[in-house]
Design a protein around this motif. Sequence first.
Motif, short mmCIF file in Angstrom:
data_model
loop_
_atom_site.label_atom_id
_atom_site.label_comp_id
_atom_site.label_asym_id
_atom_site.label_seq_id
_atom_site.Cartn_x
_atom_site.Cartn_y
_atom_site.Cartn_z
N PHE A 69 7.21 -8.74 0.67
CA PHE A 69 7.12 -7.35 1.71
C PHE A 69 6.51 -8.21 2.61
CE2 PHE A 69 2.62 -6.02 2.78
CZ PHE A 69 3.06 -4.84 3.75
N LYS A 70 6.16 -7.89 4.11
CA LYS A 70 6.54 -7.98 5.80
C LYS A 70 4.83 -7.26 6.20
CE LYS A 70 10.38 -11.42 6.27
NZ LYS A 70 11.35 -11.03 7.00
N GLY A 71 4.48 -7.57 6.31
CA GLY A 71 3.79 -6.35 7.24
C GLY A 71 4.43 -5.34 8.32
N SER A 72 5.19 -6.38 8.75
CA SER A 72 6.66 -5.21 9.80
C SER A 72 7.23 -5.35 9.47
CB SER A 72 6.18 -5.64 11.22
OG SER A 72 5.99 -6.43 11.75
N ILE A 121 10.65 -2.34 -7.62
CA ILE A 121 10.13 -1.75 -6.53
C ILE A 121 10.82 -2.37 -5.36
CG2 ILE A 121 8.69 -3.85 -6.83
CD1 ILE A 121 6.25 -1.88 -6.33
N ASP A 122 11.01 -2.02 -3.73
CA ASP A 122 11.41 -1.78 -2.83
C ASP A 122 10.57 -1.47 -2.10
OD1 ASP A 122 14.22 -3.46 -3.32
OD2 ASP A 122 14.24 -1.22 -4.53
N VAL A 123 10.89 -2.36 -0.90
CA VAL A 123 10.32 -2.15 1.24
C VAL A 123 10.85 -1.51 1.53
CG1 VAL A 123 8.08 -2.51 2.36
CG2 VAL A 123 7.55 -3.93 0.46
N VAL A 124 10.57 -0.30 1.96
CA VAL A 124 11.46 0.64 2.90
C VAL A 124 10.34 0.27 4.38
CG1 VAL A 124 12.39 2.41 1.80
CG2 VAL A 124 10.80 2.44 2.43
N TYR A 125 11.38 0.14 5.64
CA TYR A 125 9.97 0.94 6.74
C TYR A 125 10.96 1.50 7.37
CZ TYR A 125 9.65 -4.43 5.96
OH TYR A 125 8.83 -5.75 4.76
N SER A 126 9.60 2.23 8.41
CA SER A 126 10.18 3.17 8.83
C SER A 126 9.70 3.73 9.58
CB SER A 126 10.31 4.89 7.65
OG SER A 126 10.92 6.11 9.24
N ARG A 127 9.76 4.25 11.40
CA ARG A 127 8.68 4.59 12.10
C ARG A 127 7.54 3.34 12.22
NH1 ARG A 127 9.99 10.46 13.23
NH2 ARG A 127 10.96 11.31 12.40
N GLY A 128 7.85 2.40 12.39
CA GLY A 128 6.96 0.74 12.46
C GLY A 128 5.90 1.02 11.46
N ASP A 175 1.98 2.75 -1.54
CA ASP A 175 1.36 2.24 -0.38
C ASP A 175 0.14 1.09 -0.37
OD1 ASP A 175 -1.00 1.26 2.30
OD2 ASP A 175 -0.21 3.80 3.31
N PHE A 176 1.08 -0.36 0.30
CA PHE A 176 0.36 -1.96 -0.22
C PHE A 176 -1.37 -2.38 0.70
CE2 PHE A 176 4.94 -2.59 -1.15
CZ PHE A 176 5.04 -2.37 -2.41
N GLU A 177 -1.56 -1.46 1.40
CA GLU A 177 -2.69 -1.49 2.12
C GLU A 177 -3.95 -0.73 1.41
OE1 GLU A 177 -4.49 -0.85 6.98
OE2 GLU A 177 -2.21 -0.58 6.65
N TYR A 178 -3.90 0.76 1.18
CA TYR A 178 -4.72 1.32 0.44
C TYR A 178 -4.49 1.85 -0.83
CZ TYR A 178 -5.39 2.28 5.30
OH TYR A 178 -5.74 1.97 6.52
N GLY A 179 -3.11 0.85 -1.43
CA GLY A 179 -3.40 1.23 -3.03
C GLY A 179 -3.04 2.91 -3.56
N CYS A 180 -2.62 3.48 -2.93
CA CYS A 180 -2.31 4.59 -2.67
C CYS A 180 -0.67 5.25 -3.39
CB CYS A 180 -2.11 5.78 -1.71
SG CYS A 180 -4.55 6.03 -0.92
N CYS A 181 -0.05 5.92 -5.12
CA CYS A 181 0.33 6.12 -5.10
C CYS A 181 1.29 7.49 -5.26
CB CYS A 181 0.81 5.82 -6.60
SG CYS A 181 -0.07 3.76 -6.87
N THR A 182 2.29 7.99 -5.11
CA THR A 182 2.34 9.02 -4.98
C THR A 182 4.03 9.39 -5.77
OG1 THR A 182 1.84 9.84 -2.73
CG2 THR A 182 3.04 11.75 -3.78
N SER A 183 4.21 10.52 -6.39
CA SER A 183 5.25 10.53 -7.65
C SER A 183 6.07 11.78 -6.61
CB SER A 183 5.00 11.00 -9.13
OG SER A 183 6.47 10.91 -9.77
N TYR A 184 7.51 11.18 -6.60
CA TYR A 184 8.56 12.44 -6.35
C TYR A 184 9.73 12.76 -7.47
CZ TYR A 184 6.38 11.60 -1.88
OH TYR A 184 5.64 11.36 -0.42
N ILE A 185 9.41 13.82 -7.90
CA ILE A 185 10.79 14.21 -8.73
C ILE A 185 12.01 14.52 -7.69
CG2 ILE A 185 11.69 15.56 -10.47
CD1 ILE A 185 8.64 16.29 -10.93
N LEU A 186 12.85 13.93 -7.70
CA LEU A 186 14.06 14.63 -7.09
C LEU A 186 15.46 14.96 -7.99
CD1 LEU A 186 14.89 11.14 -4.76
CD2 LEU A 186 13.11 13.66 -4.47
N PRO A 187 16.32 16.39 -7.87
CA PRO A 187 16.87 16.22 -8.96
C PRO A 187 18.01 16.35 -8.90
CG PRO A 187 16.91 17.81 -6.42
CD PRO A 187 15.95 17.11 -6.52
N GLU A 188 18.88 15.08 -8.23
CA GLU A 188 19.39 14.35 -8.21
C GLU A 188 19.32 13.38 -9.29
OE1 GLU A 188 19.68 15.99 -4.01
OE2 GLU A 188 18.33 14.51 -5.90
N LEU A 189 18.10 12.86 -9.64
CA LEU A 189 18.20 11.88 -10.38
C LEU A 189 17.40 12.40 -11.83
CD1 LEU A 189 15.69 9.10 -8.07
CD2 LEU A 189 18.22 8.61 -8.44
#
Length: 492
Positions: A80-83, A142-149, A186-200
Amino acid sequence: MSLQMVTISNNIALIQPGFSLMRFDGQVFFFGQKGWPKRACPTGVFHFDIKHNHLKLKPVFFSKDSCYLPPLRYPAICTFKGSFESEKHQYIVHGGKTPNNELSDKIYVISAVCKNNKRVTFRCIEKDLVGDVPKARYGHSIDVVYSRGKSMGVLFGGRSYIPSAQRTTEKWNSLVDCQPHVFLVDFEYGCCTSYILPELQDGLSFHVSIARNDTIYILGGHSLANNIRPANLYRISVDLPLGSPAVSCTVLSGGISVSSAILTQTSNDEFVIVGGYQLEDKKRMVCNIVSLEDNKIEIREMETPDWTPDIKHSKIWFGSNMGNGTVFLGIPGDNKQAISEAFYFYMLKFTEEDGNEDQKTFTNSQTSTEDPGDSTPFEDSEEFCFSAEADSFDGDDEFDTYNEDDEEDESETGYWITCCRTCDVDINTWVPFYSTELNKPAMIYCSHEDACGYSKSTTHPQKVPTLKEAPTEIPPQKRPWENLDSCQEIIS
C-alpha cells in the motif's frame, strides 16, 4: 530461467506451508511461522537472507509503539502506498490462521521505520474497522486500487468456519466459502462497505489477484461448495468520485483452472503464474505469462521450467514470491531416507536481478486449505505471494542469525497471556510465561505498579507484555481474584 536448490542453516522447521514474504528496499522478510514465537525472536518476523543459495533467518525488531502481530498463516496481504506515485510502501495484512487454528478478523499495517546494515526495525499498527466489517477468514485476497487521486482496499473471497450457531462437536472446525461479496476498506479511517455483484455467484478462495490502477483481475480459485476449480476470469473496476464509490464486475473469457498458484512480476506489464493445482491430487506443472495492456489481459502458456524429479513426484508444493521474478518453492522431504529434512527448498528465477526496475503494479495470489498437519489428503499447498520494489542488499550480520539452540523445549510452550492496557514493556524484550495446563488459567506479573499484577490466559493470542519472570508468591494486596477489573481478559 533457472531453478536452484536452497540450503538452510538454522531452524528449517519454521518454514512451513502458509508463510508470507514481505520485501522492503530489496530485503526479503519472512512472516507466518508455524507455532508461537519464542525467546530468540519474539516478534516472529525474520530477515530472509539468501546468499549463494544459502538461507539464514535473522530476527527482526519492532518499534516500541508497535502492537503485537501474531504469526498468521494464509492471510491476505498486499502493498500500500499513500499515493500511486509514492516511493515508500507499507504492507496490509488481514485475516489468516493463528497457531491455535483460530481465524483472525483484524487488519494490520506494517512499515519499515529504521534500517541500517545491522538491523531493520518495523512498526506494526492494528487498524480498527467499522461498518460492514469482513468476518474472520483466510485464503482470501486484499488489493489496493487508485482512482481520481484516492486509494481504497478491496477484499474478496476466502474461507471461514461455519457460523457458531451451527457448530456441533462433529463439525466444529468445518469450513465454508465466504459469501462472494466485495469489500471496500478505507485504510485511513477504517470504514468498510460491502458490495453484492450479480456476476459473482459462488464463493472462491486461493485465487490469483492482480491490481492495476483502478482495476483488479481475479483468476482461478477453488470453490468448497462445488469442489471445483473453475476457469474464472473477472475484472472488478472501482471508481472513487467525490461521492459514493462505484464498483462493477465484468466476466471475461480466457481464464485458467488453478488454485494456490504463485504469481511473480517480471516486468511492468507482465507476470508469471507458477505452480498450483488443477485437481485435488494433481499439481499444475505448466507456467503462464499474464500480460496487461490498455485495460486488456492476455494469458498464455510459457516454457515449462526444468523441474527436478523430486518436484515432479511430490504430492504437494508451496512457496511465495520473493519479488523481481523470483519464486521460493518448498516440497516435503523423502520420508524413506534414514535422515531426511521435513522440506526441501528451491529458488525459481524468471529474470535477472534489476534493482532499478520500477514496478507500479502489485500482485497477489491466495493459498490453499489445510497444512500437512491438519488434513489428509492434501488439498492444496497453502502458499501466499506478492511482489514489491527491489534493490540489492549486501549487509551480513552473523550475530543476528536466528539460532535454534537458543530455544527452549517446545513442550513447555502454551498460550499467550495478556496484561492490563497500560502495561509498558518493550515488545522486543519481554519473555512470555507459558502454561500447558489448558484447564487452569495461568497467572503473570504485570509491569505496571498500579495494575492488577495478574491476568488469566486463554487460547487467543495477543500482545503479552511481561517481566522476565513471574513472582513466586502473590502479593496479598494484588490477589487476582480481588482485583481483576483492571486486567483485560481475552474472550476467545
